[in-house]
Design a protein around this motif. Sequence first.
Motif, PDB file in Angstrom:
ATOM      1  N   LEU A   1      -7.091  -5.060  -2.125  1.00  0.00           N
ATOM      2  CA  LEU A   1      -6.943  -4.042  -1.085  1.00  0.00           C
ATOM      3  C   LEU A   1      -7.586  -2.725  -1.489  1.00  0.00           C
ATOM      4  CD1 LEU A   1      -3.207  -4.753  -0.190  1.00  0.00           C
ATOM      5  CD2 LEU A   1      -5.181  -5.220   1.279  1.00  0.00           C
TER       6      LEU A   1
ATOM      7  N   ALA B   1     -10.854   2.022  -1.070  1.00  0.00           N
ATOM      8  CA  ALA B   1     -10.508   0.814  -0.315  1.00  0.00           C
ATOM      9  C   ALA B   1     -11.640  -0.191  -0.515  1.00  0.00           C
ATOM     10  CB  ALA B   1     -10.321   1.143   1.157  1.00  0.00           C
TER      11      ALA B   1
ATOM     12  N   TYR C   1      -1.729   1.594  -3.072  1.00  0.00           N
ATOM     13  CA  TYR C   1      -1.541   0.141  -3.021  1.00  0.00           C
ATOM     14  C   TYR C   1      -0.297  -0.267  -2.232  1.00  0.00           C
ATOM     15  CZ  TYR C   1      -0.484  -4.631  -4.026  1.00  0.00           C
ATOM     16  OH  TYR C   1      -0.162  -5.949  -3.850  1.00  0.00           O
TER      17      TYR C   1
ATOM     18  N   ALA D   1      -0.880  -0.009   1.452  1.00  0.00           N
ATOM     19  CA  ALA D   1      -1.871  -0.991   1.892  1.00  0.00           C
ATOM     20  C   ALA D   1      -1.277  -2.396   1.916  1.00  0.00           C
ATOM     21  CB  ALA D   1      -3.094  -0.940   0.982  1.00  0.00           C
TER      22      ALA D   1
ATOM     23  N   SER E   1      -6.407   0.931   5.063  1.00  0.00           N
ATOM     24  CA  SER E   1      -6.425   1.144   3.611  1.00  0.00           C
ATOM     25  C   SER E   1      -7.274   2.359   3.258  1.00  0.00           C
ATOM     26  CB  SER E   1      -6.958  -0.102   2.903  1.00  0.00           C
ATOM     27  OG  SER E   1      -6.122  -1.218   3.134  1.00  0.00           O
TER      28      SER E   1
END
Length: 442
Positions: free
Chosen positions: A229, A235, A401, A404, A433
Amino acid sequence: MTMRTRARTMTALLALAAMTGLAGCAPGPIVEDGPGEAGTLEVQKVNPADFAGQSLSYVYFTDGPDEAATRELIASFEEEYDVTVNLEVLPYSDLVTSVQARLSGGNAPDVVRLTGLTDFRADLLDLRTYLGEDYAEEFVDGPVKGVLGEYGEMLAVPSDLTLNGPFINVDLFNEAGVPLPDSEDPWTWDEMIDAATKVQEATDTEYAFAIDKSGHRVSTVLSQYGTALVGDDGAVLDEAKAVEALQPLVDMMADGRMPRDFWLGSGSRYEGANDIFLAQQTPVYLSGNWQVGQFADNADFTWAAAPNPCADECGGFPGGKYMGALAEGPNPALGAFFVQYMNTTKAQQKFIVAGGFLPTRVDLTERGVQYPVRQEDMDVFFADLARTPDLGYEANSQPSYTGASLELVDELALVVAGEKDTTTAVSDLKAKSEQLVEELQP
């Protein structure tokens, strides 16, 4: 070694570390006064004998059996150094808000156990201040990625490691006459799905495959297809690889080989599929090594950990916990020393054996760890650690993270519900993201 001898040894080591730091021998910028300031690290001299009579608070959440080991280690620390540790055990769901409230109220605890540093990066003590510039070298590079600040600050210690991976119902595989996977020669994703489908058809189980409803767990599949991700470059999701990774899950939920309704309820909230596996409703279940103890106690059938399947990459997706000292805590020096004590070779081995975790220390990783039960299953996870690519550790270390991974769950659920196709969902996931990276990256 007596307390007095330990004290002399620690003083000498820290003095040497201080001279090394002041000489500016380390490459790259390091922190002097606080986060965001590059300079020369000045290691503070500490004599552990001076801690006698002092106290600290440790805010902790438990995964279960690790609590008893933690209390035993604390008792040893208290006895050896004549200090008091006030252990405050909180539900995991309350930990972040509780510590944030205490920080806002000027009542910070000394030490905290965390699953990630995002909420507290600005509040955590640079452990190098008391433990030296080279302390991070005692730990494996991958887990250390999650604890380093912008200028190399060591904001916590990776205290234990987990790894996602599959379990199989051996009885069902044997009943179906389907060969078991070879831990030395991992199966591919296609081979795993084919084997699981054959077992389902031969034994009439409800499903062929199950996976926890978790962005972290689905990140395992992304990693095996060579993408993640987020990463150090933002991203980083490769949309073509992500579609290739997620489509088999979508297809299996569409035709009944995976539990579809399981993914459509509870929003983004985590749901474990362990009960589905324990009820023998699926022959293959992707979760992680923390399930070993539970299955050893509760499964009434023969089961085993299996190697992660391979696509572009092999191995699993890492996770774990951290111990950090808060800079605004009443006793940061004792806090740092306590973090170090709880993560020595002897202490970490005791803790991870009790909790069924994997080690983060270099020495324990290199020589291996003996567990009281199911050693062969833990060895499967150890073997997969060596196959796990760095992109998983890199993803886990990013502030963006967690957000996401929640978006990953939401987008996959929309595909399963028929509201989006996989390609559109992955494109939207990448855009979300990117927004999270922009909002949260330092």
